[in-house]
Design a protein around this motif. Sequence first.
Motif, PDB file in Angstrom:
ATOM      1  N   CYS A   1       0.835  -1.224   0.000  1.00 24.09           N
ATOM      2  CA  CYS A   1       0.000   0.000   0.000  1.00 24.09           C
ATOM      3  C   CYS A   1       0.860   1.261   0.000  1.00 24.09           C
ATOM      4  O   CYS A   1       0.432   2.307  -0.439  1.00 24.09           O
ATOM      5  CB  CYS A   1      -0.957  -0.008   1.191  1.00 24.09           C
ATOM      6  SG  CYS A   1      -0.288   0.689   2.727  1.00 24.09           S
ATOM      7  N   ARG A   2       2.071   1.176   0.522  1.00 25.51           N
ATOM      8  CA  ARG A   2       3.064   2.265   0.566  1.00 25.51           C
ATOM      9  C   ARG A   2       2.677   3.415   1.496  1.00 25.51           C
ATOM     10  O   ARG A   2       3.331   4.450   1.510  1.00 25.51           O
ATOM     11  CB  ARG A   2       3.360   2.824  -0.829  1.00 25.51           C
ATOM     12  CG  ARG A   2       3.708   1.736  -1.820  1.00 25.51           C
ATOM     13  CD  ARG A   2       4.125   2.318  -3.130  1.00 25.51           C
ATOM     14  NE  ARG A   2       4.005   1.338  -4.189  1.00 25.51           N
ATOM     15  CZ  ARG A   2       4.540   1.456  -5.364  1.00 25.51           C
ATOM     16  NH1 ARG A   2       5.246   2.535  -5.649  1.00 25.51           N
ATOM     17  NH2 ARG A   2       4.387   0.525  -6.269  1.00 25.51           N
ATOM     18  N   GLN A   3       1.567   3.265   2.242  1.00 25.41           N
ATOM     19  CA  GLN A   3       1.103   4.361   3.097  1.00 25.41           C
ATOM     20  C   GLN A   3       1.004   3.994   4.564  1.00 25.41           C
ATOM     21  O   GLN A   3       1.002   4.865   5.420  1.00 25.41           O
ATOM     22  CB  GLN A   3      -0.276   4.824   2.628  1.00 25.41           C
ATOM     23  CG  GLN A   3      -0.179   5.719   1.424  1.00 25.41           C
ATOM     24  CD  GLN A   3      -1.484   5.815   0.663  1.00 25.41           C
ATOM     25  OE1 GLN A   3      -2.516   5.308   1.102  1.00 25.41           O
ATOM     26  NE2 GLN A   3      -1.419   6.455  -0.487  1.00 25.41           N
ATOM     27  N   CYS A   4       0.869   2.727   4.868  1.00 25.72           N
ATOM     28  CA  CYS A   4       0.680   2.347   6.273  1.00 25.72           C
ATOM     29  C   CYS A   4       2.007   2.512   7.017  1.00 25.72           C
ATOM     30  O   CYS A   4       3.064   2.724   6.414  1.00 25.72           O
ATOM     31  CB  CYS A   4       0.164   0.904   6.372  1.00 25.72           C
ATOM     32  SG  CYS A   4       1.397  -0.360   5.977  1.00 25.72           S
TER      33      CYS A   4
ATOM     34  N   CYS B   1       4.762   0.116   5.848  1.00 24.45           N
ATOM     35  CA  CYS B   1       5.350   0.469   4.544  1.00 24.45           C
ATOM     36  C   CYS B   1       6.290   1.662   4.701  1.00 24.45           C
ATOM     37  O   CYS B   1       7.389   1.671   4.128  1.00 24.45           O
ATOM     38  CB  CYS B   1       4.255   0.780   3.525  1.00 24.45           C
ATOM     39  SG  CYS B   1       3.456  -0.703   2.893  1.00 24.45           S
TER      40      CYS B   1
ATOM     41  N   CYS C   1       2.948  -5.126   5.375  1.00 23.06           N
ATOM     42  CA  CYS C   1       1.958  -4.096   5.008  1.00 23.06           C
ATOM     43  C   CYS C   1       0.583  -4.437   5.593  1.00 23.06           C
ATOM     44  O   CYS C   1       0.129  -5.576   5.507  1.00 23.06           O
ATOM     45  CB  CYS C   1       1.870  -4.009   3.485  1.00 23.06           C
ATOM     46  SG  CYS C   1       0.567  -2.903   2.918  1.00 23.06           S
ATOM     47  N   GLU C   2      -0.070  -3.408   6.166  1.00 23.48           N
ATOM     48  CA  GLU C   2      -1.382  -3.645   6.796  1.00 23.48           C
ATOM     49  C   GLU C   2      -2.413  -4.142   5.792  1.00 23.48           C
ATOM     50  O   GLU C   2      -3.367  -4.816   6.165  1.00 23.48           O
ATOM     51  CB  GLU C   2      -1.886  -2.357   7.462  1.00 23.48           C
ATOM     52  CG  GLU C   2      -1.157  -2.080   8.758  1.00 23.48           C
ATOM     53  CD  GLU C   2      -1.551  -0.755   9.401  1.00 23.48           C
ATOM     54  OE1 GLU C   2      -2.538  -0.137   8.963  1.00 23.48           O
ATOM     55  OE2 GLU C   2      -0.836  -0.347  10.333  1.00 23.48           O
TER      56      GLU C   2
HETATM   57 ZN    ZN Z   1       1.297  -0.838   3.678  1.00 29.20          ZN
END
Ligand code: ZN
Length: 373
Positions: free
Chosen positions: A109-112, A115, A123-124
Amino acid sequence: MEAVKATAEGVKAVNAKKVKAFGTEAATAPLNQLNIQRRKPTPHDVEIEILYCGVCHSDLHTARNEWHSTTYPCVPGHEIVGKVVSVGNHVTKFKAGDLAAVGCMVDSCRQCDYCKEGLEQYCEEGNTGTYNSPDKHLGTQTYGGYSESIVVDEAFVLRVPENLDLAATAPLLCAGITTYSPLKHWNVGPGKKVGVVGIGGLGHMAVKLAKAMGAEVIVFTTSPSKVEDAKRLGADDVVLSKDEEQMNRYAGKLHFVLDAVSAQHDINAYLNLLRVDGSLALVGAPEHPLPVAAFSLIPYRRSFAGSMIGGIAETQEMLDFCGKHNIVSDIEMINIQQINEAYERLLKGDVKYRFVIDMASLKNKHAEQAKNN
Ligand code: ZN
Ligand code: NAP
Ligand code: ZN
């Protein structure tokens, strides 16, 4: 062929092309040649011609649905090295002609929080595995490295140290990072006595990496044929794990144990090797649960843990570490047409220590012949 997919930004058309691969249609079917779709590189993508792909035991677990989560057709392979053939117009790290590598993940996701911390594997939302994960672009499953080429966002593409043999570098992308990450996490280094259990693809990398980190390394193997060989890999001592007397020599003596066994085994025998506050980390992922006795943990305040691959930045760090220390995998090169036989040998522990597929074999005539036989 054009696939159309609805995204948060609206409906997006994605061009895709047909690529040759090797995979399986069912848990009990052999792997055979099939065609898959690869997307045309989007602006952040790198298109890689696959030159070599390692054969991880996870490929076998997945192809045969031993973890009960496989979607078919399944194209395994997550130890990928190759040459960049084209890049999207926003790509900055790679250009056509560069060597490049892809490991076990192709997105997250690159945002949690995980990440952002470089722990994309946790990753969540779940990382996107290189194979057998939902493909965000094409709406199918992701397909792995037993194929001619792969298209991956540059954020998940790794640089290969120039000084290392390319085919023998492929296994670093899973076997290397999966052992490097826990060895670092549990502070393996000078003054530490470390046990490595199961000398297959992962285990033999763990021996080389733990030695290079400065630890004293004790190998535990079920295979008499690996006793002398493990010393060549760098082990300070080797224990034949079926011999109770040999096992007792290390009872309560080790700071850390890395268990890379792919099948059922008595985990208590290895927990008993730990000193007070020692940890055993499982990286091996057998199909069935491993019973743990309370009194393997309680008297010595021991920890029983697990670890999954490693993040992207850590994978690059591991590759650079291997470049610096001249570490690669010990490999046996095969053609893709030998993959079913290689799986049978893997089950018997009969490989020193990693099969690597020469992907040029997918392009030659033998592929068609194997298909027709
Ligand atoms: Zn993530
Ligand atoms: P591998 O090359 O097949 O090695 C497994 C080793 O386990 C064998 O060489 C053998 O070592 C030992 N072994 C096998 N059967 C055994 C049995 N019945 N009893 C005791 N020991 C046995 O497999 P690999 O590719 O290294 O993978 C090892 C495991 O790690 C697999 O389960 C794989 O799915 C998992 N894995 C996990 C991660 C992760 O992120 N955690 C990543 C990659 C792979 P000896 O001959 O020395 O006894
Ligand atoms: Zn793997």
